[in-house]
Each structure stands twice: as structure tokens, then as C-alpha cells.
Design a protein around this motif. Sequence first.
Motif, mmCIF file in Angstrom:
data_model
loop_
_atom_site.group_PDB
_atom_site.id
_atom_site.type_symbol
_atom_site.label_atom_id
_atom_site.label_comp_id
_atom_site.label_asym_id
_atom_site.label_seq_id
_atom_site.Cartn_x
_atom_site.Cartn_y
_atom_site.Cartn_z
ATOM 1 N N LYS A 125 77.167 103.920 17.072
ATOM 2 C CA LYS A 125 77.777 104.839 16.090
ATOM 3 C C LYS A 125 78.718 104.192 15.126
ATOM 4 C CE LYS A 125 77.042 108.916 19.087
ATOM 5 N NZ LYS A 125 77.990 109.970 19.856
ATOM 6 N N LEU A 126 79.531 103.418 15.758
ATOM 7 C CA LEU A 126 80.501 102.681 14.675
ATOM 8 C C LEU A 126 79.765 101.806 13.864
ATOM 9 C CD1 LEU A 126 83.414 101.664 13.964
ATOM 10 C CD2 LEU A 126 82.956 99.988 15.798
ATOM 11 N N TYR A 127 79.055 100.757 14.313
ATOM 12 C CA TYR A 127 78.195 100.129 13.517
ATOM 13 C C TYR A 127 77.201 100.842 12.429
ATOM 14 C CZ TYR A 127 79.758 96.708 17.161
ATOM 15 O OH TYR A 127 80.510 95.956 18.269
ATOM 16 N N GLU A 128 76.558 101.854 12.880
ATOM 17 C CA GLU A 128 75.810 102.510 11.796
ATOM 18 C C GLU A 128 76.687 103.224 10.693
ATOM 19 O OE1 GLU A 128 73.549 104.972 14.429
ATOM 20 O OE2 GLU A 128 72.455 103.405 15.263
ATOM 21 N N HIS A 129 77.459 103.648 11.189
ATOM 22 C CA HIS A 129 78.810 104.181 10.066
ATOM 23 C C HIS A 129 79.234 103.222 9.197
ATOM 24 C CE1 HIS A 129 81.887 107.111 8.590
ATOM 25 N NE2 HIS A 129 82.662 106.131 8.632
ATOM 26 N N MET A 130 79.252 101.925 9.698
ATOM 27 C CA MET A 130 79.807 100.787 8.849
ATOM 28 C C MET A 130 78.575 100.434 8.072
ATOM 29 S SD MET A 130 82.918 100.636 9.503
ATOM 30 C CE MET A 130 83.417 99.194 8.640
ATOM 31 N N GLY A 131 77.413 100.756 7.932
ATOM 32 C CA GLY A 131 76.154 100.248 7.280
ATOM 33 C C GLY A 131 75.402 99.273 7.975
ATOM 34 N N TYR A 132 75.442 98.944 9.133
ATOM 35 C CA TYR A 132 74.689 98.252 10.127
ATOM 36 C C TYR A 132 73.455 98.895 10.200
ATOM 37 C CZ TYR A 132 78.276 94.660 11.036
ATOM 38 O OH TYR A 132 79.171 93.592 11.051
ATOM 39 N N VAL A 133 72.496 98.329 10.231
ATOM 40 C CA VAL A 133 71.027 98.782 10.546
ATOM 41 C C VAL A 133 70.488 97.974 11.704
ATOM 42 C CG1 VAL A 133 68.691 99.071 9.400
ATOM 43 C CG2 VAL A 133 70.570 99.347 8.029
#
Length: 224
Positions: free
Chosen positions: A184-192
Motif C-alpha cells: 500500500k505504501l509503495y503504490e501510494h508513492m507511485g510505484y507500479v
Amino acid sequence: MTNIQIRQYRDEDAEVVKELFTLGMSEHVPSSFVHILKQPLTQMVLMCIFCALMASSKSFLLPVLAITLVLALIRLMVVKMFNSYIETCLRKDLNDIGETYLKQKDSCFWVAENDEGRAVGTVACLPAEKSPECLELKRLSVRRSYRGMGIAKNLCRTVADYSRERGYPAVVLYTSVVQTDAQKLYEHMGYVKTREFSPPDPVAKICNFTLFEYRLNFEQDKRN
């Protein structure tokens, strides 16, 4: 985020950094155990054991004891799997952080320091083995009592800024199926999420313990 400073790793941080990594990885044992129990193969095996013993012994106690023993063995297997990974990391890159991350080109290790001068979070990066055109984010960990303060986000941004300044087009990282908060953190930071695969460990393959590859392309970087 108040009274938290992100700075480069120093040699005196070694023990607390290893502690943060060990505690952070050990937290995933319960969720990994639950993940294995949810797998159809696991449930089928447990049901077969229970029914077979129930039919042969005509007793309810023996199947229950047998299932309890099997569950204990499964949890022991999960603990052993994580301990093995932790020990491997402590022997390799975390054995000499300065040599691995501070003396190599385009590599660095940072700690988040509280107002008492103690490291409460970590992150690192180095050229990615499988994607040499990218840097790989590694060793992201925040002490449990300091979570929810935006420390992990700032550590991620530190790696992104470092990578961008050195001309890299993207950052990649790897996480596991049970690390849902990290996802969730990575996706929130723009990671795909770009890839899903099984580690080489045969036990992990049997248990459907998959790994995810995430990628942050800077032109898509959501800095929020």
C-alpha cells in the motif's frame, strides 16, 4: 513528521540497524503462517489427515492432536524460513554496511534518527542486479512505535531523489505477498507492480509465497 532527521549511515548505527531489520522481518511470520493456511493445498492436506485419523481411530481427540501438531510444524517451518533469510542478509550486505552501501558507486544507506540520536528507520539503495539501468530500494524498515509519522514515505523519497540526481530513470524494489502494508505504501508513492514470481525456495513455491517487483518511473512519480 517531527523531530526526525534522515541522515547517512554511520558505523555506530550497525547494531540498531540490524535490530530494526530483524524485528521488521520477524513481524511477517504470523501473516505468512495465515497465508499458508489459506492455500487450498494446505487445507486439503489438513482435511485428509483429520478424516483419515477420524475414520481409523474412531476418536475425535487423536485427529485434533494430529492437526495441532501439523499446524505447529508449519509455523516452525515459517519461522525457520524467515530466520534463514535474516541470517543470510546479516552475513551479506548488513555485515558491513559501510563497505556495501557507502563505498560502492551509486549506493547509499540512510537512517531516520529521532531527537535522541537513535536510528528508528532505515533505507538503502544500490544498482539493481536484474535491472542495471535502475537503482534498487532495499532495507526499508521503521520501528513499530514510530510508524504512522510519515517516516517511511520520506525514506522512499530520499531514495527517489538520490536516484534522480544520478540520472537513473527509475527505482525498483521487491516485496512479498504477505507485506500488504508495504504494498500500500509503495503504490501510494507511485510505484507500479510490474512482475510477480516465486522465489527459488521449493517450500515457498509449494506454499504459493510469491514476490512482487515494483517500479517507480520518475515521470510518473506522485510526490505526495
